[in-house]
Design a protein around this motif. Structure first.
Motif, PDB file in Angstrom:
ATOM      1  N   LEU A 175      20.445   9.316   1.711  1.00 41.02           N
ATOM      2  CA  LEU A 175      20.432  10.626   1.436  1.00 41.02           C
ATOM      3  C   LEU A 175      18.656  11.539   1.511  1.00 41.02           C
ATOM      4  O   LEU A 175      19.159  12.412   1.863  1.00 41.02           O
ATOM      5  N   SER A 176      18.165  10.591   1.550  1.00 40.08           N
ATOM      6  CA  SER A 176      16.464  11.013   2.029  1.00 40.08           C
ATOM      7  C   SER A 176      15.670  11.226   2.459  1.00 40.08           C
ATOM      8  O   SER A 176      15.695   9.800   1.623  1.00 40.08           O
ATOM      9  N   ASN A 177      15.103  11.435   3.220  1.00 44.74           N
ATOM     10  CA  ASN A 177      13.468  10.427   3.313  1.00 44.74           C
ATOM     11  C   ASN A 177      12.288  11.170   3.757  1.00 44.74           C
ATOM     12  O   ASN A 177      12.163  12.887   2.955  1.00 44.74           O
ATOM     13  N   LEU A 178      11.124  10.899   2.757  1.00 41.74           N
ATOM     14  CA  LEU A 178      10.264  11.234   2.587  1.00 41.74           C
ATOM     15  C   LEU A 178       8.370  10.454   3.308  1.00 41.74           C
ATOM     16  O   LEU A 178       8.692   9.580   3.468  1.00 41.74           O
ATOM     17  N   ASN A 179       8.181  11.594   4.287  1.00 36.62           N
ATOM     18  CA  ASN A 179       7.906  10.638   5.388  1.00 36.62           C
ATOM     19  C   ASN A 179       6.442  10.077   4.863  1.00 36.62           C
ATOM     20  O   ASN A 179       5.922  11.013   3.807  1.00 36.62           O
ATOM     21  N   ARG A 180       5.848   9.126   5.795  1.00 37.70           N
ATOM     22  CA  ARG A 180       4.078   9.590   5.248  1.00 37.70           C
ATOM     23  C   ARG A 180       3.290  11.063   5.345  1.00 37.70           C
ATOM     24  O   ARG A 180       1.959  11.543   4.472  1.00 37.70           O
ATOM     25  N   ASP A 181       3.361  11.959   6.285  1.00 32.93           N
ATOM     26  CA  ASP A 181       2.901  12.919   6.179  1.00 32.93           C
ATOM     27  C   ASP A 181       3.451  13.796   4.908  1.00 32.93           C
ATOM     28  O   ASP A 181       2.638  15.264   4.947  1.00 32.93           O
ATOM     29  N   GLY A 182       4.154  13.472   4.364  1.00 35.28           N
ATOM     30  CA  GLY A 182       4.923  14.250   3.138  1.00 35.28           C
ATOM     31  C   GLY A 182       5.263  15.279   3.476  1.00 35.28           C
ATOM     32  O   GLY A 182       6.430  16.107   2.912  1.00 35.28           O
ATOM     33  N   THR A 183       6.408  15.197   4.971  1.00 36.29           N
ATOM     34  CA  THR A 183       7.896  15.679   4.932  1.00 36.29           C
ATOM     35  C   THR A 183       9.134  15.551   5.166  1.00 36.29           C
ATOM     36  O   THR A 183       8.680  14.029   4.837  1.00 36.29           O
ATOM     37  N   SER A 184      10.168  16.209   4.444  1.00 33.92           N
ATOM     38  CA  SER A 184      10.997  15.399   3.713  1.00 33.92           C
ATOM     39  C   SER A 184      12.591  15.881   4.547  1.00 33.92           C
ATOM     40  O   SER A 184      12.406  17.108   5.206  1.00 33.92           O
ATOM     41  N   ILE A 185      13.696  15.161   4.634  1.00 33.44           N
ATOM     42  CA  ILE A 185      14.853  15.479   4.828  1.00 33.44           C
ATOM     43  C   ILE A 185      15.681  15.454   3.974  1.00 33.44           C
ATOM     44  O   ILE A 185      15.629  14.108   3.642  1.00 33.44           O
ATOM     45  N   TYR A 186      16.944  15.999   3.955  1.00 34.25           N
ATOM     46  CA  TYR A 186      17.282  15.302   3.653  1.00 34.25           C
ATOM     47  C   TYR A 186      19.070  15.380   4.060  1.00 34.25           C
ATOM     48  O   TYR A 186      19.152  16.125   4.651  1.00 34.25           O
ATOM     49  N   ALA A 187      19.956  14.089   3.750  1.00 33.23           N
ATOM     50  CA  ALA A 187      21.271  14.461   4.000  1.00 33.23           C
ATOM     51  C   ALA A 187      22.461  15.926   3.812  1.00 33.23           C
ATOM     52  O   ALA A 187      21.826  16.282   2.291  1.00 33.23           O
ATOM     53  N   ASP A 188      23.527  16.288   4.135  1.00 37.00           N
ATOM     54  CA  ASP A 188      24.095  17.603   4.216  1.00 37.00           C
ATOM     55  C   ASP A 188      24.277  17.674   2.353  1.00 37.00           C
ATOM     56  O   ASP A 188      24.604  18.645   1.280  1.00 37.00           O
ATOM     57  N   TYR A 227       9.843  13.375  -4.079  1.00 34.17           N
ATOM     58  CA  TYR A 227       8.631  13.295  -4.280  1.00 34.17           C
ATOM     59  C   TYR A 227       7.940  11.721  -4.666  1.00 34.17           C
ATOM     60  O   TYR A 227       9.113  11.132  -4.715  1.00 34.17           O
ATOM     61  N   ARG A 228       7.273  11.872  -4.505  1.00 34.58           N
ATOM     62  CA  ARG A 228       5.610  10.724  -4.622  1.00 34.58           C
ATOM     63  C   ARG A 228       5.002  10.560  -6.048  1.00 34.58           C
ATOM     64  O   ARG A 228       4.287  12.608  -5.472  1.00 34.58           O
ATOM     65  N   ASP A 229       3.973   9.817  -6.368  1.00 33.79           N
ATOM     66  CA  ASP A 229       3.037   9.968  -6.839  1.00 33.79           C
ATOM     67  C   ASP A 229       2.608   8.815  -6.427  1.00 33.79           C
ATOM     68  O   ASP A 229       2.282   7.917  -7.237  1.00 33.79           O
ATOM     69  N   ASN A 230       1.490   9.197  -5.578  1.00 39.48           N
ATOM     70  CA  ASN A 230       0.295   7.958  -5.495  1.00 39.48           C
ATOM     71  C   ASN A 230      -0.035   7.175  -6.199  1.00 39.48           C
ATOM     72  O   ASN A 230      -0.287   6.456  -6.031  1.00 39.48           O
ATOM     73  N   ALA A 231      -1.074   8.095  -6.860  1.00 38.48           N
ATOM     74  CA  ALA A 231      -1.289   7.373  -8.063  1.00 38.48           C
ATOM     75  C   ALA A 231      -0.770   6.265  -8.982  1.00 38.48           C
ATOM     76  O   ALA A 231      -1.398   5.946  -9.661  1.00 38.48           O
ATOM     77  N   LYS A 232       0.435   6.641  -9.425  1.00 39.72           N
ATOM     78  CA  LYS A 232       1.551   5.789 -10.146  1.00 39.72           C
ATOM     79  C   LYS A 232       2.559   4.957  -9.066  1.00 39.72           C
ATOM     80  O   LYS A 232       3.008   4.389  -9.892  1.00 39.72           O
ATOM     81  N   ILE A 255       0.956  -1.133  -0.251  1.00 36.18           N
ATOM     82  CA  ILE A 255      -0.273   0.368  -0.072  1.00 36.18           C
ATOM     83  C   ILE A 255       0.978   1.244   0.112  1.00 36.18           C
ATOM     84  O   ILE A 255       1.366   1.722   1.004  1.00 36.18           O
ATOM     85  N   PHE A 256       1.125   1.792  -1.288  1.00 39.77           N
ATOM     86  CA  PHE A 256       1.945   2.987  -1.589  1.00 39.77           C
ATOM     87  C   PHE A 256       2.085   3.937  -0.433  1.00 39.77           C
ATOM     88  O   PHE A 256       2.917   4.592   0.283  1.00 39.77           O
ATOM     89  N   SER A 257       0.737   4.441  -0.472  1.00 42.67           N
ATOM     90  CA  SER A 257       0.238   5.675   0.592  1.00 42.67           C
ATOM     91  C   SER A 257       0.781   6.016   1.605  1.00 42.67           C
ATOM     92  O   SER A 257       0.438   6.917   1.941  1.00 42.67           O
ATOM     93  N   ARG A 258       0.821   4.273   2.232  1.00 38.19           N
ATOM     94  CA  ARG A 258       1.349   4.345   3.645  1.00 38.19           C
ATOM     95  C   ARG A 258       2.784   4.050   3.848  1.00 38.19           C
ATOM     96  O   ARG A 258       2.821   4.109   4.919  1.00 38.19           O
ATOM     97  N   CYS A 259       3.406   4.428   2.869  1.00 40.80           N
ATOM     98  CA  CYS A 259       4.812   4.011   3.615  1.00 40.80           C
ATOM     99  C   CYS A 259       5.658   5.275   3.667  1.00 40.80           C
ATOM    100  O   CYS A 259       5.432   6.016   2.999  1.00 40.80           O
ATOM    101  N   GLY A 260       6.296   4.654   4.831  1.00 36.94           N
ATOM    102  CA  GLY A 260       7.955   5.421   4.229  1.00 36.94           C
ATOM    103  C   GLY A 260       8.882   5.537   3.606  1.00 36.94           C
ATOM    104  O   GLY A 260       8.595   4.259   3.219  1.00 36.94           O
ATOM    105  N   MET A 261       9.530   6.672   3.253  1.00 32.84           N
ATOM    106  CA  MET A 261      10.894   6.010   2.029  1.00 32.84           C
ATOM    107  C   MET A 261      11.457   6.808   2.131  1.00 32.84           C
ATOM    108  O   MET A 261      11.754   7.814   2.747  1.00 32.84           O
ATOM    109  N   ALA A 262      12.377   6.484   1.465  1.00 35.93           N
ATOM    110  CA  ALA A 262      14.011   6.974   1.278  1.00 35.93           C
ATOM    111  C   ALA A 262      14.891   6.801   0.071  1.00 35.93           C
ATOM    112  O   ALA A 262      14.312   6.061  -0.942  1.00 35.93           O
ATOM    113  N   TRP A 263      15.663   7.482  -0.327  1.00 37.47           N
ATOM    114  CA  TRP A 263      16.879   6.645  -1.511  1.00 37.47           C
ATOM    115  C   TRP A 263      17.984   6.951  -0.370  1.00 37.47           C
ATOM    116  O   TRP A 263      18.596   7.567   0.046  1.00 37.47           O
TER     117      TRP A 263
END
Length: 111
Positions: free
Chosen positions: A48-61, A70-75, A28-36
């Motif tokens: 490198l980076s996290n994209l949290n379920r609430d849409g917030t993101s953080i990055y390595a320096d 970023y994400r596209d839940n429809a895809k 269930i993609f839309s419920r997942c936390g994601m990272a690179w």
């Protein structure tokens, strides 16, 4: 079963851009936390980076201000837009979605 398919890697000159994609299935993609992450030859895997379920993101320096997650839940797709690429960005790049790893895609930057 869960499958993550990455694409978008390649060879570009320093200063160029690439966009990586990670298409997910079997979860269930839309419920997942994601990272690179990435792993350069002879080095440990680097976050490198996290994209949290609430849409917030953080990055390595090392990539802040140059990379955008970023994400596209429809895809069911996670992206990493990489700009102003440097030689030191050369690595295999991996996506991580709900604790599952992609197969990796090679990014090579020439100076």
């Amino acid at each position: 079963q869960v499958q993550l398919v990455e694409s978008g890697g390649g060879s570009v000159q320093a200063g160029g851009s690439l966009k990586l994609s990670c298409v997910a299935s079997g979860l269930i993609f839309s419920r997942c936390g994601m990272a690179w992450f990435r792993q350069a030859p002879g080095k440990e895997r680097e976050w490198l980076s996290n994209l949290n379920r609430d849409g917030t993101s953080i990055y390595a320096d090392a990539v802040k201000g140059r990379f955008t997650i970023y994400r596209d839940n429809a895809k069911n797709t996670l992206y990493l837009q990489m700009n102003s690429l440097k030689w030191e960005d050369t690595a295999v790049y991996y996506c991580k979605v709900c604790l599952n790893w992609g197969q990796g895609t090679q990014v090579t930057i020439s100076s």
